[in-house]
Enzyme design. Structure first.
Site, PDB file in Angstrom:
ATOM      1  N   THR A 292       0.875  -1.175   0.000  1.00 35.68           N
ATOM      2  CA  THR A 292       0.000   0.000   0.000  1.00 35.68           C
ATOM      3  C   THR A 292       0.912   1.225   0.000  1.00 35.68           C
ATOM      4  O   THR A 292       1.482   1.572   1.032  1.00 35.68           O
ATOM      5  CB  THR A 292      -0.904   0.002   1.243  1.00 35.68           C
TER       6      THR A 292
ATOM      7  N   LYS B  15      -7.306   1.412  -3.240  1.00 37.17           N
ATOM      8  CA  LYS B  15      -6.890   0.730  -2.002  1.00 37.17           C
ATOM      9  C   LYS B  15      -6.845   1.718  -0.826  1.00 37.17           C
ATOM     10  O   LYS B  15      -7.346   1.444   0.264  1.00 37.17           O
ATOM     11  CB  LYS B  15      -5.519   0.077  -2.221  1.00 37.17           C
TER      12      LYS B  15
ATOM     13  N   LYS C  21       0.485   5.691   8.301  1.00 36.88           N
ATOM     14  CA  LYS C  21       1.059   5.842   6.952  1.00 36.88           C
ATOM     15  C   LYS C  21      -0.064   5.930   5.907  1.00 36.88           C
ATOM     16  O   LYS C  21      -0.083   6.812   5.049  1.00 36.88           O
ATOM     17  CB  LYS C  21       1.971   4.639   6.692  1.00 36.88           C
TER      18      LYS C  21
END
Ligand code: NAP
Length: 307
Positions: free
Chosen positions: A97, A173, A242
């Site tokens: 990701t 995503k 993150k």
């Protein structure tokens, strides 16, 4: 298919094992070499360097964050990366990701080198990775994506092809992880409310998940919150922060305000400031109960009192 696999963390170890189980030839590399041994026992060939893992038709990378993917792809002066090692015509499949911006840079760099680049981030936690039940969100040139279907079938239960532009898969995503984070926060607040009034959290969750909130995300994260089960982390809180940062960066790029993502960023900072970086990101939902006078989710706080 001859597959190089780079990154044997919580997710990558299960994904690589399933590629082996499906009959692919896997050469595996991990920064900390000790994690390669378990996969070698299952039939993988160990690679001592990133370059050694690139003697393959495709290289799958499953790494922590942008910095890790940049280091492994672009390499250093004494350690060639994927870009310098992959033969022309071969494809780098990035399942980490990472940011939309990095996916764009990787697409350009691999194209310039005559290599393919496909973004294929996944939904599902380490248990789903181990059980080959991931959902793969894939994007890239059609001629590069086609031959990858057996690879996606080996690691997941369904593949969604969203675009010919790899970075679109990363955006999809990230938007999904933003939604999961929002569910964790709102579930945590609801549970703090009923929990303080003495309602059993497990029974409360049973009501939610057998009525209007049947989705896996409520079951998984509701269960972790009801049991205060934040260790070992399936997905660490520092990686959750993150992702929230990457969602906000994508919003900035596209000029889309995301007020709930801004709030989530601060919630994760609160959790990390209290020593919760390595807890499961579900722990962010436990902050509401802490603020209501309950214990802090981090053991570093020793089950401490409210802020
Ligand atoms: P993880 O367990 O922390 O594993 C991270 C991997 O990246 C390890 O192999 C680590 O190597 C490697 N790495 C980190 N920094 C590196 C660097 N600078 N150079 C080379 N290798 C480096 O993370 P994970 O949970 O497997 O997650 C991997 C990716 O999948 C992340 O992008 C995450 O957001 C995404 N993801 C996670 C989940 C989940 O539920 N866990 C679900 C979907 C997607 P070492 O072993 O040497 O540390």
């Amino acid at each position: 298919m001859r597959i190089g696999f780079i990154g044997l963390g919580n997710m990558g170890s299960g994904m690589a094992a399933n590629l082996l189980a499906a009959g692919h030839e896997v050469t595996a590399y991990n920064r900390s070499p000790d994690k390669v041994a378990a996969l070698v026992e299952r039939g993988a060939t160990p690679a001592a360097t990133v370059a050694a893992a690139c003697d393959a038709d495709i290289v799958v990378s499953m790494l922590a964050d942008d910095a890790a993917v940049e280091a492994v792809t672009f390499g250093g002066s004494d350690s060639p990366g994927i870009l310098a090692s992959l033969r022309p015509g071969a494809t780098h499949v990035s399942s980490s990701t990472v940011s939309v911006a990095l996916a764009g840079r990787l697409t350009d760099a691999h194209t310039e080198a005559g290599q393919g680049f496909v973004s294929a981030p996944v939904f599902g936690r380490p248990e789903a990775a181990a059980a080959a039940k991931l959902f793969v969100v894939a994007a890239g040139a059609t001629d590069k994506l086609g031959p990858l279907q057996p690879v996606f079938d080996a690691i997941g239960q369904r593949t969604f092809v969203v675009s010919e532009e790899p970075k679109v898969a990363n955006l999809v995503k990230l938007s999904g992880n933003f939604l999961i984070g929002s569910v964790i926060e709102s579930l945590g607040e609801a549970m703090a409310l009923v929990g303080k009034a003495g309602v059993d959290k497990q029974s409360y969750l049973e009501i939610l998940t057998s009525t209007l909130f049947e989705a896996p995300v409520y079951k998984t994260y509701g269960g972790l919150l009801a049991r205060d089960e934040f260790e070992p982390a399936g997905f660490a809180a520092h990686l959750g922060l993150k992702d929230v940062r990457l969602v906000l960066a994508a919003g900035e790029l596209l000029e889309v305000p995301l007020p709930i993502a801004s709030l989530l960023r601060d919630r994760f900072l609160t959790l990390l400031a209290g020593g919760g970086a390595d807890l499961d990101w579900a722990a962010v939902g436990a902050l509401a109960a802490w603020e209501a006078g309950g214990p802090h989710p981090s053991p570093q706080k020793g089950g401490g009192s409210s802020p």
